[in-house]
Structure formats: C-alpha cells, structure tokens
Design an enzyme around this catalytic site. Structure first.
Site, PDB file in Angstrom:
ATOM      1  CG  HIS A 101      -1.797  -0.994   1.448  1.00  0.00           C
ATOM      2  ND1 HIS A 101      -1.406  -2.096   2.211  1.00  0.00           N
ATOM      3  CD2 HIS A 101      -3.142  -1.346   1.364  1.00  0.00           C
ATOM      4  CE1 HIS A 101      -2.260  -2.819   2.189  1.00  0.00           C
ATOM      5  NE2 HIS A 101      -3.537  -2.271   1.752  1.00  0.00           N
ATOM      6  CG  ASP A 104       1.763  -0.997   3.530  1.00  0.00           C
ATOM      7  OD1 ASP A 104       1.071  -0.424   4.261  1.00  0.00           O
ATOM      8  OD2 ASP A 104       1.524  -1.807   2.507  1.00  0.00           O
ATOM      9  CD  GLU A 232      -7.495  -8.413  -1.009  1.00  0.00           C
ATOM     10  OE1 GLU A 232      -6.392  -7.965  -1.673  1.00  0.00           O
ATOM     11  OE2 GLU A 232      -7.787  -8.793   0.245  1.00  0.00           O
ATOM     12  CD  GLU A 268      -6.799 -11.699   2.239  1.00  0.00           C
ATOM     13  OE1 GLU A 268      -6.329 -10.653   1.799  1.00  0.00           O
ATOM     14  OE2 GLU A 268      -6.922 -11.685   3.730  1.00  0.00           O
ATOM     15  CG  ASP A 296      -4.104 -11.051  -1.172  1.00  0.00           C
ATOM     16  OD1 ASP A 296      -3.128 -10.799  -1.941  1.00  0.00           O
ATOM     17  OD2 ASP A 296      -4.641  -9.912  -0.505  1.00  0.00           O
ATOM     18  CG  ASP A 307      -8.811 -10.952   7.392  1.00  0.00           C
ATOM     19  OD1 ASP A 307      -8.182 -12.039   7.035  1.00  0.00           O
ATOM     20  OD2 ASP A 307      -8.499 -10.074   6.527  1.00  0.00           O
ATOM     21  CG  ASP A 339      -3.120  -9.714   2.771  1.00  0.00           C
ATOM     22  OD1 ASP A 339      -2.431  -9.282   3.914  1.00  0.00           O
ATOM     23  OD2 ASP A 339      -3.924  -9.395   2.481  1.00  0.00           O
TER      24      ASP A 339
HETATM   25  C1  XLS Z   1      -7.335  -6.733   4.037  1.00  0.00           C
HETATM   26  C2  XLS Z   1      -6.951  -6.813   2.732  1.00  0.00           C
HETATM   27  C3  XLS Z   1      -5.809  -6.102   2.329  1.00  0.00           C
HETATM   28  C4  XLS Z   1      -5.477  -6.064   0.707  1.00  0.00           C
HETATM   29  C5  XLS Z   1      -4.890  -4.835   0.392  1.00  0.00           C
HETATM   30  O1  XLS Z   1      -8.151  -7.506   4.634  1.00  0.00           O
HETATM   31  O2  XLS Z   1      -6.597  -8.291   2.582  1.00  0.00           O
HETATM   32  O3  XLS Z   1      -4.593  -6.383   2.984  1.00  0.00           O
HETATM   33  O4  XLS Z   1      -5.053  -7.259   0.500  1.00  0.00           O
HETATM   34  O5  XLS Z   1      -5.673  -3.895   0.807  1.00  0.00           O
HETATM   35 NI    NI Z   2      -5.618  -9.235   1.094  1.00  0.00          NI
HETATM   36 NI    NI Z   3      -7.356  -9.739   4.452  1.00  0.00          NI
END
Ligand code: XLS
Ligand code: NI
Ligand code: NI
Length: 437
Positions: A101, A104, A232, A268, A296, A307, A339
């Site tokens: 990001h 980051d 995502e 993800e 992810d 999460d 991730d």
């Molecule tokens: C949060 C998301 C984040 C995305 C990127 O839960 O997984 O990490 O992958 O913004």
């Molecule tokens: Ni993610």
């Molecule tokens: Ni996530």
C-alpha cells in the site's frame, strides 16, 4: 551494506529429506509443474504491510515484534532504512515479487503535497533496489482506510472532499505502480461498506464506487499503465457489510457497471472463509467468469472468526487451490501474495523466514499433488462422466438452446419417468484425494 538478517543465509531448495528449517523442502523454483517452473507458476510475493509494518498489536495488546532496523517512527530515514531491510529479506527468501500500500512504504505527510514528495523519494529508492536485486512489483494499492478522514469510506464516503482526496491518492499510487513496473493494481474495499442502513444511501455509494473505478481506469490509460485491475472480495471487517462481499457480489458489481474485462479479482483465503465459502469455491467462481486474476494466500482460524491472516500450512487447502489454478495454467500476470502475518508471539525476525518458507512449501506440495491428480485424470473423468446425459439426446438439445419447455414436456410425457440417478460418490472421491496427499 549493513546486514539486517545477519545469521540467515540465502534460502535454498534442499529437498523433502532436509531437516534444515531454513531451507525449502518442496519449493524448487526451477522444477516444472505441467510445463511451467514453480517460479513462474506461483509468482510468490511478500507483502510489505504485514511483513515490514506489522508490529504484533491486537485489540488487547501492544507491539511485540522485534524489528531491530525499525525505530518505530514515521520518519523518512526510518522508511528508507526499512526498504533496505525488506529487500534483504525478500532476496534471501528468493521470492520474485513484493507488493505494498502507498502508506506502508511512504509516510503520510501533513498535506497531500507532502505525501507525494515523500512517495517520490521512496519510489526512487524502491526502483533502485528492484534493479539491484531483480525483485519485481506484483501490485500496488492505496491505503484508503487507516487515516481518520476515511471514517465513512473513501469512494463510498458521504463527503465529496474525501472522495476527491482518495482519487488524488489513487492517482499517485497508480503512477508509482506504473513507474516501478507493477504488474497489477489492487482495490480492496477498505471501508467501502456500511455499518447501518439508516444513514446510508446504498445506491449512491455503489454508483460512486463504480465512478471511482472508471476514473482510475481512465487515468491508467492516460499514463500507459496496462497492468490488470484487481478487486479483492471481503465480506466484513472493518465494516459490518463490505460492498466487495465475495466473488459473486464483486462480479455482479463489475458486470452491472461496465467494468467487465477491465477489473478481475484478487481472491483471499480467509476472506472466503469469512464469507462462508471455501477458497476453492471463490477461485472456481472467479475462474469460470474469466476473472481469476491473483490470490492473497493466507488462512484464518475457524475458532477465532476474524481475519487472522495466518500463513497457509494446510496441504488440503493448497491442493484445492492448485487444482483450480492449474486449470487456468497459473495466475500470470497475477501471483500468490502472502497477505499473512506471523503471530504476535513469534516476535523474532527469523520467524518471518519460517512463515514464508512454510507457505511456499505448502503451495509447492499442493501443486505437486494437484498435478498428480490431474495427470491421472481421475477427477476430470469422473465429472465428465457425471454429466454425460447432456452430451446427446435431450441433454444436448437443452445445452445448445434448442429445447423449449414444450419439447421437455413432450419428451417426459413420452418417456414416463426420468432415467435413474447415479451416486455422486463423494466419499469415494474424498478417499481418492487422500491417496494422493
Ligand atoms: C485486508 C486486505 C488487504 C488487501 C490490500 O483484509 O486483505 O490487506 O489485500 O488492501
Ligand atoms: Ni488481502
Ligand atoms: Ni485480508
């Protein structure tokens, strides 16, 4: 140059018999799976946020992670030093990609002008390190959720100034992604969702989100960025309902707003779990819509229910993932991005190596198993045979669109009763998969 991980050598493939915790047992970047090297099949990526910005805080406790190179400040010198540590880590691991990001890698300034100035400086350093090490950017994204201005969302905020700020931020993140040769650009909804419908104009918010994506796509075209846009899915967290709920909701949004072929999905694992789906379901749903762009990789904890972003170590999970990924010959230009974060009790830098090595090996094993299953054709044959009644006769007429309700009625009236069903053989197939594990 200072070594940030002085006791850790470059991680090499040593094979399944190795007892060395700092070696790959299954991930051999040069080994081929269905004609592709593992390096190209997985396109493993290290994420900057968990691995270099994670501190080990949780809702009940403060930071625990020891990161000797990081003074914990939001200063530019600290951010620049972190880049060196990150590239040393990723190089030693041998992962070909990383992702971030904007916030980051680059500190938030007191104005957007300052944000951009910081980001340019950091991008210059990232580019140098990419060139020096050969590590590439899998994707960039913008953090549109941490700063208090985004309390009501970014593209779906009720505050037009905040929408404009988010657009300015994504404009810059896209430009830096492009400058660094990023292969994709990700949109995770962040705070795009709601806590309560009493105060929410859902129709307007969804329209704004679509507008935002079109504006991003227009800007990508203007600057010549041709990487894939990835949406995502995540059903909840931080909001009660996120608009990017699951693959089906995202694809509906994409289709309804003329974003087909422009936006694919970044799936993800733990988000699938939170949505009440399996990862395999989400992947297959995206794949059959020609929208499986990237993944992810992580896993949740079924007993915790949030999460937790743990590293994947479950071979059944990665076998199922690889069964789907091999159907479309991998993910390129997407990849497998971890991730995932180490537990706050795993506070030493070496734990970052154990975590990533384990994740990569678990994927490599899953791929070998999935490839063996596919080679023998056992599942494909079973499925093909299961639907054979649609290959001829009335079934073929139905599939080709030639049969009407009246045709079906006549067919059944003549026949009297449908042909008998056959067993779905679920347990037989589950046993069969176990023979390959
Ligand atoms: C949060 C998301 C984040 C995305 C990127 O839960 O997984 O990490 O992958 O913004
Ligand atoms: Ni993610
Ligand atoms: Ni996530």
């Amino acid at each position: 140059m200072a070594e940030f991980f002085p006791k850790i050598p470059k991680i090499e493939y040593e094979g399944p018999k190795s007892k060395n915790p700092l070696a790959y047992k299954h991930y051999d970047p040069n080994q081929k799976i269905e004609g592709q090297t593992m390096r190209d099949l997985f396109r493993f990526s290290v994420c900057y946020w968990h691995t270099f910005r994670g501190t080990g805080t949780d809702p009940f406790g403060s930071a625990t992670l020891q990161r000797p190179w990081d003074d914990g400040s939001n200063s530019m010198p600290n951010a620049l030093k972190r880049v060196d540590a990150a590239f040393e880590f990723i190089s030693k691991l041998g992962a070909p990609f990383y992702c971030w990001h904007d916030r980051d890698v680059s500190p938030e300034g007191s104005t957007h002008k300052e944000n951009n100035k910081n980001f340019d400086k950091i991008a210059k350093k990232l580019k140098e390190k990419q060139e020096e090490t050969g590590i590439k950017l899998l994707w960039g994204t913008a953090n549109l959720f941490s700063h208090p201005r985004y309390m009501h969302g970014a593209a779906t905020t009720c505050n037009a100034d905040v929408f404009a700020y988010a657009a300015a931020q994504v404009k810059k993140a896209l430009e830096v992604t492009h400058e660094l040769g990023g292969a994709n650009y990700v949109f995770w909804g962040g705070r795009e969702g709601y806590h309560n419908l009493y105060n929410t104009d859902m129709n307007r918010e969804l329209d704004h989100l679509a507008r935002f994506m079109h504006m991003a796509h227009d800007h990508a075209k203007a600057i010549g960025f041709t990487g894939t846009f990835l949406f995502e899915p995540k059903p909840k967290e931080p909001t009660k309902h996120q608009y990017d709920f699951d693959a089906a909701a995202c694809l509906n949004f994409i289709g309804r707003n003329g974003l087909d072929g422009i936006v694919k999905l970044n799936i993800e694992t733990n988000h699938a779990t939170l949505a009440g789906h399996t990862m395999m379901h989400e992947l297959e749903y995206a794949r059959i819509h020609n929208a499986l762009g990237s993944i992810d990789a992580n896993t949740g904890d079924l007993l915790l229910g949030w999460d937790t972003d743990q590293f994947p170590t479950d071979i059944y999970l990665t076998t199922q993932i690889m069964l789907v990924l091999l159907r479309q010959k991998g993910l390129s230009p997407g990849g497998v991005n971890f991730d995932a974060k180490v537990r706050r009790e795993s506070f030493e830098p070496v734990d970052l190596f154990h975590a990533h090595i384990g994740g990569m090996d678990t994927f490599a094993r899953g791929a070998k198993i999935a490839a063996a299953i596919r080679k023998d054709g056992v599942l494909d044959e079973f499925v093909k045979n299961r639907y054979r009644s649609f290959d001829s006769g009335i079934g073929q007429k139905i599939e080709s669109g030639k049969a009407t309700f009246a045709d079906c009625e006549k067919y059944i009236l003549d026949k009297g009763e449908a042909a008998p069903n056959e067993s779905g053989r679920q347990e037989y197939l589950e046993n069969l998969i176990n023979q390959y594990i």
